[in-house]
Design an enzyme around this catalytic site. Structure first.
Site, PDB file in Angstrom:
ATOM      1  N   GLU A   3       6.753  -4.066  -8.664  1.00  0.00           N
ATOM      2  CA  GLU A   3       5.439  -3.272  -8.893  1.00  0.00           C
ATOM      3  C   GLU A   3       5.857  -1.625  -8.406  1.00  0.00           C
ATOM      4  OE1 GLU A   3       3.025  -3.581 -11.342  1.00  0.00           O
ATOM      5  OE2 GLU A   3       3.654  -1.346 -10.860  1.00  0.00           O
ATOM      6  N   LYS A  52      13.647  -2.437  -5.212  1.00  0.00           N
ATOM      7  CA  LYS A  52      12.211  -2.271  -4.905  1.00  0.00           C
ATOM      8  C   LYS A  52      12.207  -1.907  -3.530  1.00  0.00           C
ATOM      9  CE  LYS A  52       7.785  -2.610  -4.088  1.00  0.00           C
ATOM     10  NZ  LYS A  52       6.781  -2.057  -4.685  1.00  0.00           N
ATOM     11  N   CYS A  74       3.346  -1.422   1.841  1.00  0.00           N
ATOM     12  CA  CYS A  74       4.652  -1.297   1.462  1.00  0.00           C
ATOM     13  C   CYS A  74       5.623  -0.781   2.229  1.00  0.00           C
ATOM     14  CB  CYS A  74       4.916  -0.923  -0.058  1.00  0.00           C
ATOM     15  SG  CYS A  74       4.096  -1.736  -1.352  1.00  0.00           S
TER      16      CYS A  74
HETATM   17  C1  UDX Z   1       3.983   3.108  -2.173  1.00  0.00           C
HETATM   18  C2  UDX Z   1       5.145   3.507  -3.462  1.00  0.00           C
HETATM   19  O1  UDX Z   1       4.855   4.754  -3.662  1.00  0.00           O
HETATM   20  C3  UDX Z   1       4.711   2.564  -4.623  1.00  0.00           C
HETATM   21  O2  UDX Z   1       5.977   3.003  -5.488  1.00  0.00           O
HETATM   22  C4  UDX Z   1       5.178   1.233  -4.226  1.00  0.00           C
HETATM   23  O3  UDX Z   1       5.005   0.256  -5.354  1.00  0.00           O
HETATM   24  C5  UDX Z   1       4.174   0.732  -3.123  1.00  0.00           C
HETATM   25  O4  UDX Z   1       4.326   1.540  -1.839  1.00  0.00           O
HETATM   26  P1  UDX Z   1       1.361   3.309  -1.904  1.00  0.00           P
HETATM   27  O5  UDX Z   1       1.657   2.520  -0.406  1.00  0.00           O
HETATM   28  O6  UDX Z   1       0.236   2.739  -2.540  1.00  0.00           O
HETATM   29  O7  UDX Z   1       2.702   3.015  -2.860  1.00  0.00           O
HETATM   30  O8  UDX Z   1       1.229   4.851  -1.712  1.00  0.00           O
HETATM   31  P2  UDX Z   1       1.897   6.106  -1.381  1.00  0.00           P
HETATM   32  O9  UDX Z   1       1.392   7.316  -2.503  1.00  0.00           O
HETATM   33  O10 UDX Z   1       3.523   5.867  -1.660  1.00  0.00           O
HETATM   34  O11 UDX Z   1       1.545   6.540  -0.122  1.00  0.00           O
HETATM   35  C6  UDX Z   1       2.270   5.541   1.139  1.00  0.00           C
HETATM   36  C7  UDX Z   1       1.877   6.467   2.593  1.00  0.00           C
HETATM   37  O12 UDX Z   1       2.531   7.716   2.748  1.00  0.00           O
HETATM   38  C8  UDX Z   1       0.432   6.965   2.707  1.00  0.00           C
HETATM   39  O13 UDX Z   1      -0.099   6.660   3.851  1.00  0.00           O
HETATM   40  C9  UDX Z   1       0.419   8.371   2.117  1.00  0.00           C
HETATM   41  O14 UDX Z   1      -0.701   9.143   2.791  1.00  0.00           O
HETATM   42  C10 UDX Z   1       1.845   9.056   2.795  1.00  0.00           C
HETATM   43  N1  UDX Z   1       2.361   9.858   2.452  1.00  0.00           N
HETATM   44  C11 UDX Z   1       2.766  10.063   0.970  1.00  0.00           C
HETATM   45  C12 UDX Z   1       2.834  11.012   2.903  1.00  0.00           C
HETATM   46  O15 UDX Z   1       2.290  11.058   4.399  1.00  0.00           O
HETATM   47  N2  UDX Z   1       3.190  12.127   2.493  1.00  0.00           N
HETATM   48  C13 UDX Z   1       3.663  12.278   1.191  1.00  0.00           C
HETATM   49  O16 UDX Z   1       4.333  13.514   0.807  1.00  0.00           O
HETATM   50  C14 UDX Z   1       3.281  11.179   0.400  1.00  0.00           C
END
Ligand code: UDX
Ligand code: ADP
Length: 463
Positions: free
Chosen positions: A160, A219, A275
């Site tokens: 996913e 992944k 993740c």
């Molecule tokens: C992530 C992956 O994006 C997704 O493809 C995978 O399937 C699951 O893991 P998710 O954990 O839901 O998704 O959120 P994501 O938007 O990737 O953010 C992860 C963390 O990074 C968050 O704490 C977010 O705030 C942080 N982040 C994200 C940053 O600090 N800076 C950024 O530029 C982007």
């Protein structure tokens, strides 16, 4: 061609719930059963108060629920009736024994495989949906092949890529769908069967078919690359703070290079979520397991930098408040690991507050979606101090103005949009002076805050 008519998804969580809701919506002819051992969770899926918060999710669920989408605890019937079974259970990092703190704990997956082996009376396609370390499919296959009753199973990996907070959007318009399977005639037929489920709404050229191991490893690699970008920019944020550069300007300047690109360059108090940390630790474990210590150390550094960023933020608060926060009220805005979700797994809030509580601060937390119980569970799980102490030092309030009233400082942890709309003058007036604000997400208008009188400290800024 194999036509899928009945899908069972084991695990009604952040991945299984939204994914199955969209599959059911887009495939009205397929019956989709989502089952879970957690009866409270299943009960909530059958109300309008869903167990997970995700923009647009309720709308999708309402359209399909009762038509061809069902949530129940009858795992046995779900498995028996299905011709395709998704395993979407949690795979936390092991907290004990071999691979402790790194390897994924696969006991829930193993349990599912055993249940499927035991209950199946017809051939089935089993799809790994949980994030799993490379070669888990082998374990699942081994368990399934030992039934001795002649039933045939095909194991597919279909990781996913949805991000929480944008799950529905990501599912409706995915960049790609990845399906890995055995390169045998039966394996290829299974890949085709799952492809046709997605092809109801996803263009064929966006559906990538690979061998099993490539899909599993892709992944972990995708998440490691994304997390690495955040740790890279966060390492530069520290440099910006001591040199006078501005991290947002740097991110914009480098992100304008199309080879680098602008996404995932937002410096923050550190990444969280279910993740990134888990998958990188998994990658580290795999590298070590296969005798590749340099590759393991390389990826481990992404985590080390992330821990540093959270600690650095907390230390900055303590140092700025004249080296002690003991007995001082600190308001914390946001507990979720990012906006638009009520998920708190690995959220920076947990670690930042832990550091502050170690210094005997009185932390008052407000989050628009996370319930009080979740916050205390998160803290208790760390085991740093007793439950009583956690409840004595950290208070949860459901009004942001109350959280900030009489506080010495405010720490912004989650980038909730509503924080931008607050009456910051009113908040300032009610605080101790000097009134500090630590913006861990750079979402507020710092110039305006300084005009009001706030002393602003922000990630990657040197004012
Ligand atoms: C992530 C992956 O994006 C997704 O493809 C995978 O399937 C699951 O893991 P998710 O954990 O839901 O998704 O959120 P994501 O938007 O990737 O953010 C992860 C963390 O990074 C968050 O704490 C977010 O705030 C942080 N982040 C994200 C940053 O600090 N800076 C950024 O530029 C982007
Ligand atoms: P994710 O983010 O991967 O979806 P969650 O923890 O949100 O993880 O969801 C996983 C779900 O799987 C939980 O609701 C849990 O109760 C369920 N689960 C775990 N093991 C089993 C099992 N053996 N049978 C049915 N459901 C299970």
């Amino acid at each position: 061609m194999l036509q899928v008519k009945n899908i069972c998804c084991i695990g009604a969580g952040y991945v299984g719930g939204p994914t199955m809701a969209v599959i059911a919506l887009k495939n009205p002819n397929i019956k989709v059963n989502v089952v879970d051992i957690n009866s409270d969770r299943i009960a909530a899926w059958n109300t309008d108060d869903l167990p997970i918060y995700e923009p647009g999710l309720l709308d999708v669920v309402k359209q399909a629920r009762g038509r061809n989408l069902f949530f129940n605890t009858d795992i046995e019937t779900g498995i028996k009736e299905a011709d395709m079974i998704f395993i979407s259970v949690n795979t936390p990092t092991k907290t004990f024994g071999v691979g402790k703190g790194r390897a994924a704990d696969l006991r829930f997956v193993e349990l599912c495989a055993r249940q499927i082996a035991q209950l199946s009376t017809t051939d089935k396609i089993v799809v790994e949906k949980s994030t799993l370390p490379v070669r888990t499919a082998q374990a699942v296959k081994t368990i399934l092949s030992e039934t001795g009753n002649g039933i045939k199973f095909q194991v597919l990996s279909n990781p996913e890529f949805l991000a929480e907070g944008t799950a529905i959007q990501d599912l409706m318009q995915p960049d790609r769908v990845l399906i890995g399977g055995d390169q045998t005639p039966e394996g290829l037929a299974a890949i085709e069967a799952l492809t046709s489920v997605y092809a109801s709404w996803v263009a064929r050229e966006r559906i990538i078919q690979t061998r099993l191991w490539s899909s599993e490893l892709s992944k972990l690699t995708a998440n490691a690359f994304l997390a690495q970008r955040i740790s890279s920019i966060n390492s530069i944020s520290a440099l910006c703070e001591v040199t006078g550069a501005d991290v947002d300007e740097v991110a914009y300047a480098i992100g304008s290079d199309s080879r680098i690109g602008s996404k995932f360059l937002k410096s923050s108090v550190g990444f969280g979520g279910s993740c990134f940390q888990k998958d990188i630790l998994n990658l580290v474990y795999l590298c070590e397991y296969f005798g590749l210590p340099e590759a393991a150390a390389y990826w481990e550094q992404v985590i080390i930098l992330n821990d540093y960023q959270k600690r650095r933020f907390a230390m900055n608060i303590i140092q700025t408040l004249f080296n002690t926060v003991s007995g001082k009220k600190i308001a914390m805005l946001g507990w979720a690991f990012k906006k638009d979700t009520n998920d708190t797994r690995e959220s920076a809030a947990i670690y930042v507050s832990d550091h502050l509580l170690n210094d005997m601060a009185n932390v008052y937390v407000f989050d628009p979606k996370v319930p009080e119980k979740e916050m205390y569970d998160d803290l208790d799980y760390l085991g740093t101090r007793s439950k009583d102490e956690n409840r004595k030092l950290l208070k949860v309030v459901n009004d942001p103005y109350e959280a900030c009233k009489g506080a010495h400082a405010i720490a912004v942890i989650t980038e909730w949009d509503e924080f931008k709309t607050y009456d910051w003058k009113r908040i300032y007036d009610g605080m101790m002076k000097p009134a500090f604000i630590f913006d861990g997400r750079n979402i507020l208008d710092h110039k305006k805050l300084m005009e009001i009188g706030f002393k602003v400290k922000a990630i990657g800024k040197s004012y």
